[in-house]
Design a protein around this motif. Structure first.
Motif, PDB file in Angstrom:
ATOM      1  N   ARG A 109      11.289  48.196  20.942  1.00 43.17           N
ATOM      2  CA  ARG A 109       9.872  47.832  20.775  1.00 43.17           C
ATOM      3  C   ARG A 109       9.601  46.350  21.002  1.00 43.17           C
ATOM      4  O   ARG A 109       8.482  45.953  21.296  1.00 43.17           O
ATOM      5  CB  ARG A 109       9.373  48.282  19.408  1.00 43.17           C
ATOM      6  CG  ARG A 109      10.006  47.574  18.240  1.00 43.17           C
ATOM      7  CD  ARG A 109       9.689  48.268  16.920  1.00 43.17           C
ATOM      8  NE  ARG A 109      10.282  47.534  15.814  1.00 43.17           N
ATOM      9  CZ  ARG A 109       9.707  46.518  15.188  1.00 43.17           C
ATOM     10  NH1 ARG A 109       8.493  46.141  15.537  1.00 43.17           N
ATOM     11  NH2 ARG A 109      10.310  45.877  14.215  1.00 43.17           N
ATOM     12  N   GLY A 110      10.623  45.511  20.866  1.00 42.74           N
ATOM     13  CA  GLY A 110      10.432  44.079  21.065  1.00 42.74           C
ATOM     14  C   GLY A 110      10.241  43.730  22.534  1.00 42.74           C
ATOM     15  O   GLY A 110      10.521  44.535  23.418  1.00 42.74           O
ATOM     16  N   TYR A 153      12.047  41.822  24.073  1.00 35.74           N
ATOM     17  CA  TYR A 153      13.413  41.824  24.591  1.00 35.74           C
ATOM     18  C   TYR A 153      14.296  42.238  23.421  1.00 35.74           C
ATOM     19  O   TYR A 153      13.856  42.180  22.254  1.00 35.74           O
ATOM     20  CB  TYR A 153      13.816  40.421  25.105  1.00 35.74           C
ATOM     21  CG  TYR A 153      13.318  39.306  24.228  1.00 35.74           C
ATOM     22  CD1 TYR A 153      14.057  38.889  23.122  1.00 35.74           C
ATOM     23  CD2 TYR A 153      12.081  38.699  24.468  1.00 35.74           C
ATOM     24  CE1 TYR A 153      13.584  37.895  22.287  1.00 35.74           C
ATOM     25  CE2 TYR A 153      11.598  37.696  23.634  1.00 35.74           C
ATOM     26  CZ  TYR A 153      12.352  37.300  22.546  1.00 35.74           C
ATOM     27  OH  TYR A 153      11.882  36.328  21.707  1.00 35.74           O
ATOM     28  N   ALA A 156      14.373  40.575  19.718  1.00 34.73           N
ATOM     29  CA  ALA A 156      13.081  39.964  19.370  1.00 34.73           C
ATOM     30  C   ALA A 156      12.638  40.315  17.954  1.00 34.73           C
ATOM     31  O   ALA A 156      11.858  39.596  17.335  1.00 34.73           O
ATOM     32  CB  ALA A 156      12.002  40.391  20.360  1.00 34.73           C
ATOM     33  N   LYS A 157      13.149  41.449  17.434  1.00 35.88           N
ATOM     34  CA  LYS A 157      12.735  41.882  16.095  1.00 35.88           C
ATOM     35  C   LYS A 157      13.897  41.788  15.107  1.00 35.88           C
ATOM     36  O   LYS A 157      13.793  42.298  13.998  1.00 35.88           O
ATOM     37  CB  LYS A 157      12.259  43.339  16.166  1.00 35.88           C
ATOM     38  CG  LYS A 157      11.131  43.582  17.151  1.00 35.88           C
ATOM     39  CD  LYS A 157       9.808  43.030  16.668  1.00 35.88           C
ATOM     40  CE  LYS A 157       8.682  43.386  17.633  1.00 35.88           C
ATOM     41  NZ  LYS A 157       7.393  42.880  17.140  1.00 35.88           N
ATOM     42  N   ASN A 158      14.986  41.185  15.540  1.00 33.91           N
ATOM     43  CA  ASN A 158      16.188  41.242  14.709  1.00 33.91           C
ATOM     44  C   ASN A 158      16.542  39.884  14.115  1.00 33.91           C
ATOM     45  O   ASN A 158      16.274  38.843  14.698  1.00 33.91           O
ATOM     46  CB  ASN A 158      17.361  41.769  15.527  1.00 33.91           C
ATOM     47  CG  ASN A 158      17.090  43.185  16.020  1.00 33.91           C
ATOM     48  OD1 ASN A 158      16.184  43.841  15.512  1.00 33.91           O
ATOM     49  ND2 ASN A 158      17.841  43.633  16.984  1.00 33.91           N
ATOM     50  N   VAL A 159      17.167  39.946  12.950  1.00 31.86           N
ATOM     51  CA  VAL A 159      17.518  38.723  12.236  1.00 31.86           C
ATOM     52  C   VAL A 159      18.912  38.910  11.621  1.00 31.86           C
ATOM     53  O   VAL A 159      19.219  39.983  11.110  1.00 31.86           O
ATOM     54  CB  VAL A 159      16.513  38.434  11.093  1.00 31.86           C
ATOM     55  CG1 VAL A 159      16.840  37.119  10.403  1.00 31.86           C
ATOM     56  CG2 VAL A 159      15.072  38.406  11.608  1.00 31.86           C
ATOM     57  N   GLN A 181       7.884  37.937  17.693  1.00 32.03           N
ATOM     58  CA  GLN A 181       8.955  37.969  18.705  1.00 32.03           C
ATOM     59  C   GLN A 181       9.871  36.789  18.394  1.00 32.03           C
ATOM     60  O   GLN A 181       9.566  35.641  18.742  1.00 32.03           O
ATOM     61  CB  GLN A 181       8.379  37.825  20.128  1.00 32.03           C
ATOM     62  CG  GLN A 181       7.214  38.746  20.464  1.00 32.03           C
ATOM     63  CD  GLN A 181       7.600  40.211  20.651  1.00 32.03           C
ATOM     64  OE1 GLN A 181       8.759  40.531  20.911  1.00 32.03           O
ATOM     65  NE2 GLN A 181       6.635  41.110  20.493  1.00 32.03           N
ATOM     66  N   TYR A 182      10.976  37.084  17.729  1.00 31.03           N
ATOM     67  CA  TYR A 182      11.886  35.992  17.362  1.00 31.03           C
ATOM     68  C   TYR A 182      12.580  35.415  18.594  1.00 31.03           C
ATOM     69  O   TYR A 182      13.052  36.141  19.453  1.00 31.03           O
ATOM     70  CB  TYR A 182      12.934  36.494  16.362  1.00 31.03           C
ATOM     71  CG  TYR A 182      12.354  36.853  15.014  1.00 31.03           C
ATOM     72  CD1 TYR A 182      11.629  35.917  14.286  1.00 31.03           C
ATOM     73  CD2 TYR A 182      12.523  38.118  14.475  1.00 31.03           C
ATOM     74  CE1 TYR A 182      11.089  36.241  13.050  1.00 31.03           C
ATOM     75  CE2 TYR A 182      11.990  38.448  13.240  1.00 31.03           C
ATOM     76  CZ  TYR A 182      11.280  37.507  12.530  1.00 31.03           C
ATOM     77  OH  TYR A 182      10.752  37.827  11.316  1.00 31.03           O
ATOM     78  N   ARG A 183      12.612  34.107  18.639  1.00 26.35           N
ATOM     79  CA  ARG A 183      13.294  33.429  19.753  1.00 26.35           C
ATOM     80  C   ARG A 183      14.734  33.108  19.397  1.00 26.35           C
ATOM     81  O   ARG A 183      15.565  32.869  20.242  1.00 26.35           O
ATOM     82  CB  ARG A 183      12.566  32.132  20.113  1.00 26.35           C
ATOM     83  CG  ARG A 183      11.187  32.341  20.721  1.00 26.35           C
ATOM     84  CD  ARG A 183      10.341  31.093  20.612  1.00 26.35           C
ATOM     85  NE  ARG A 183      10.051  30.784  19.223  1.00 26.35           N
ATOM     86  CZ  ARG A 183      10.335  29.620  18.633  1.00 26.35           C
ATOM     87  NH1 ARG A 183      10.899  28.648  19.305  1.00 26.35           N
ATOM     88  NH2 ARG A 183      10.062  29.428  17.353  1.00 26.35           N
ATOM     89  N   MET A 184      15.029  33.049  18.094  1.00 23.35           N
ATOM     90  CA  MET A 184      16.390  32.741  17.640  1.00 23.35           C
ATOM     91  C   MET A 184      16.962  33.948  16.878  1.00 23.35           C
ATOM     92  O   MET A 184      17.985  34.476  17.223  1.00 23.35           O
ATOM     93  CB  MET A 184      16.378  31.526  16.708  1.00 23.35           C
ATOM     94  CG  MET A 184      15.563  30.360  17.215  1.00 23.35           C
ATOM     95  SD  MET A 184      16.408  29.510  18.549  1.00 23.35           S
ATOM     96  CE  MET A 184      17.125  28.179  17.635  1.00 23.35           C
ATOM     97  N   GLY A 185      16.263  34.310  15.791  1.00 24.11           N
ATOM     98  CA  GLY A 185      16.696  35.473  15.003  1.00 24.11           C
ATOM     99  C   GLY A 185      18.008  35.239  14.300  1.00 24.11           C
ATOM    100  O   GLY A 185      18.884  36.081  14.388  1.00 24.11           O
ATOM    101  N   ALA A 220      18.510  36.855  18.747  1.00 25.90           N
ATOM    102  CA  ALA A 220      17.726  36.934  19.982  1.00 25.90           C
ATOM    103  C   ALA A 220      18.640  36.660  21.187  1.00 25.90           C
ATOM    104  O   ALA A 220      18.493  37.276  22.244  1.00 25.90           O
ATOM    105  CB  ALA A 220      16.554  35.966  19.944  1.00 25.90           C
TER     106      ALA A 220
END
Lengths: 91, 429
Positions: free
Chosen positions: B34-35, B37, B40-43, A87-91, B106
């Motif tokens: 699915r995250g 929030y 949460a799964k993205n970059v 669960q990325y907090r920043m991403g 996020a």
């Protein structure tokens, strides 16, 4: 900082159910390259004492690079169930 | 089976943009993410180019949690032990309206999810879509957590891997040749340090790309973006390039080596590492964009391969938001006409074709081929830096005439059949 310590900074919600399974038979018999060993940015793939490929799915960043890079369909790979995984907090 | 007007598979920027458009039109829309929030799964690397999408949802951007507008652009060509940096400081980039902003996903995606919910859209998090439900060639809904939910239209915004859509034959599985791996560290630094280190006025930001040695000559590069109180430092490397390299490199070590370079170390000095993330990136260009619509469905964002790495500019989020916008318009019109078949949704592709999304991808169609040439990441950065190094060198022996050094260097590294052929090919981009 080594890769394990870096992963230690991320938030993971670890499922009991693994979301990556290696078909060890295919991996041993067909694959000579084993791209997963070096493409994975979390360095999760390792050859164990028995010479079999293993994966520490708990630290998976869910990028899918191993899946895309495997030419032998040796990976059963899906996203972790809802509520689990990184669960990325920043991403 | 429970049924809604529109289901959106995935709550990233493409899915949420579509949801925002549909909810604004008063349609019943359900985003399944699915995250924990959205985001949460993205970059991202990253930077969002706002210029192409500013007029889409013009009311939205004022409150968006952007990090910094990019006012300084830098690119470094890294040779062996010498590198050349070109810096552009543009007054126009420093003046509002700013063309691009650094972002963190996020934050950005959660904010957009909030905007969707304010418009009355549903965003269901912590739920993975397990299957796209088909009836013949028609998409009729989804299965998630054991429940089947039907929809007149399903918008597939599942992201780059396309696991669900490829399983039911709506697109191909991703291949190493057409994808890159991106990964990065977020290093926290005080805002004032960022401004001092990158010579920025308060609130302004820098974007810095690196080519050459940073990927050991493999297709890809390094990047550094300044956020409000952190920097994003990372690498993009072609998946096929990693497999083709004779001497294999563990991907994660490239980033460590990058940070240790003498001209990078002072930039990251004192930064506190707070997150390490990775994501796949579609790089196949327009040739790899799948069928964008069919009976009961549309494909948007990364799931549709809508991303463009043009070396100096790297885009994807603007395409995602625009494709979501046009998807929402197409679905709203189809619903009004009561025709959610492929014919009823065909306007989606037409709008993408007449907008920057498919036009820019079409313009850039040769770039993926050009980038497959490894010399772009080995020979050229080295040749440029090598020549400049010679020009700046005063040795123990009498120096050559400046013009002789330049002509000699250019002759050696650029005036040969192979290089001229490559430079000629580059006209196509």
């Amino acid at each position: 900082m080594n890769i394990e310590a870096k992963l230690g900074l991320d938030v993971f919600k670890i499922d009991k159910e693994r979301h990556i399974t290696i078909d060890v038979e295919v991996c041993n018999r067909v694959c000579t390259d084993k791209a997963c060993l070096y493409v994975c940015p979390a360095h999760l793939y390792e050859i164990d004492d028995q010479g079999n490929n293993t994966v520490n799915f708990e630290g998976c960043l869910e990028c899918g690079t191993c899946l895309i890079s495997c030419d032998h369909q040796a990976l059963d790979w899906h996203y972790p169930r809802g509520e689990y995984g990184v669960q990325y907090r920043m991403g | 089976m429970e049924k809604v007007d529109c289901i959106i598979v995935g709550g990233g920027l493409a899915g949420l943009s579509a949801a925002y458009g549909l909810a604004s039109e008063g349609l019943e829309v359900m985003v399944v993410e699915r995250g924990d929030y959205s985001g949460a799964k993205n970059v991202t690397g990253g930077r969002l180019y706002l210029s192409p999408i500013r007029d889409i949802y013009p009311e939205l951007w004022e409150s968006a949690p952007f990090e910094r507008p990019v006012t300084r652009e830098l690119v470094t060509l890294m040779g062996d032990g010498a590198s050349t940096t070109i810096e552009l400081a543009s007054d126009r980039f420093a003046t509002a309206p700013h063309q691009s902003y650094t972002v963190l996903r996020a934050r950005l995606d959660q904010w957009l999810a909030d905007q969707v919910m304010e418009k009355g859209g549903m965003v269901i998090t912590k739920n993975r879509v397990d299957e796209i439900l088909m009836e013949g060639d028609k998409v009729i809904g989804i299965r998630a957590g054991g429940d089947d939910i039907g929809a007149d239209v399903t918008i597939i915004a599942e992201g780059v891997l396309g696991l669900l859509s490829s399983k039911v034959g709506l697109r191909e599985q991703p291949t190493a040749r057409d994808h890159a791996l991106g990964y990065k560290e977020i290093l926290e630094l005080p805002s004032s340090v960022i401004q001092d280190r990158w010579h920025l006025n308060e609130g302004e930001g820098a974007a810095h790309l690196f080519m050459g040695e940073v990927t050991k000559g493999m297709m890809g590069g390094g990047f550094l973006y300044t956020n409000k109180d952190s920097i994003s430092l990372g690498i993009v490397v072609g998946m096929e390039a990693m497999r083709e390299r004779t001497e294999k490199v563990e991907s994660h070590t490239l980033l460590d080596a990058f940070k240790e370079l003498p001209h990078i170390r002072p930039l990251v000095e004192g930064g506190t590492l707070v997150e390490y993330s990775a994501h796949a990136i579609p790089e196949g260009g327009i040739a790899k964009v799948p069928k964008l619509f069919g009976d009961g469905y549309l494909m948007v964002g990364d799931a549709a391969g809508l991303a463009l790495n043009a070396l100096l500019t790297v885009r994807g989020m603007d395409f995602a938001i625009a494709s979501g916008f046009y998807a929402a318009r197409a679905v709203a019109d189809a619903k009004n006409r009561g025709d959610c078949s492929a014919a009823g949704l065909a306007q989606y592709e037409q709008s993408l074709r007449s907008s920057f999304v498919l036009k820019d991808l079409e313009t850039a169609k040769e770039i993926p081929h050009i980038m497959e040439n490894p010399r772009l990441f080995t020979h050229y950065p080295q040749a440029v830096s090598g020549l400049l190094e010679k020009l700046y060198t005063i040795g123990p022996h009498p120096s050559q005439k400046l013009s002789s050094t330049v002509i000699g260097g250019v002759r050696k590294d650029f005036m040969n059949a192979r290089t001229l052929k490559e430079l000629l090919a580059m006209r196509k981009i």
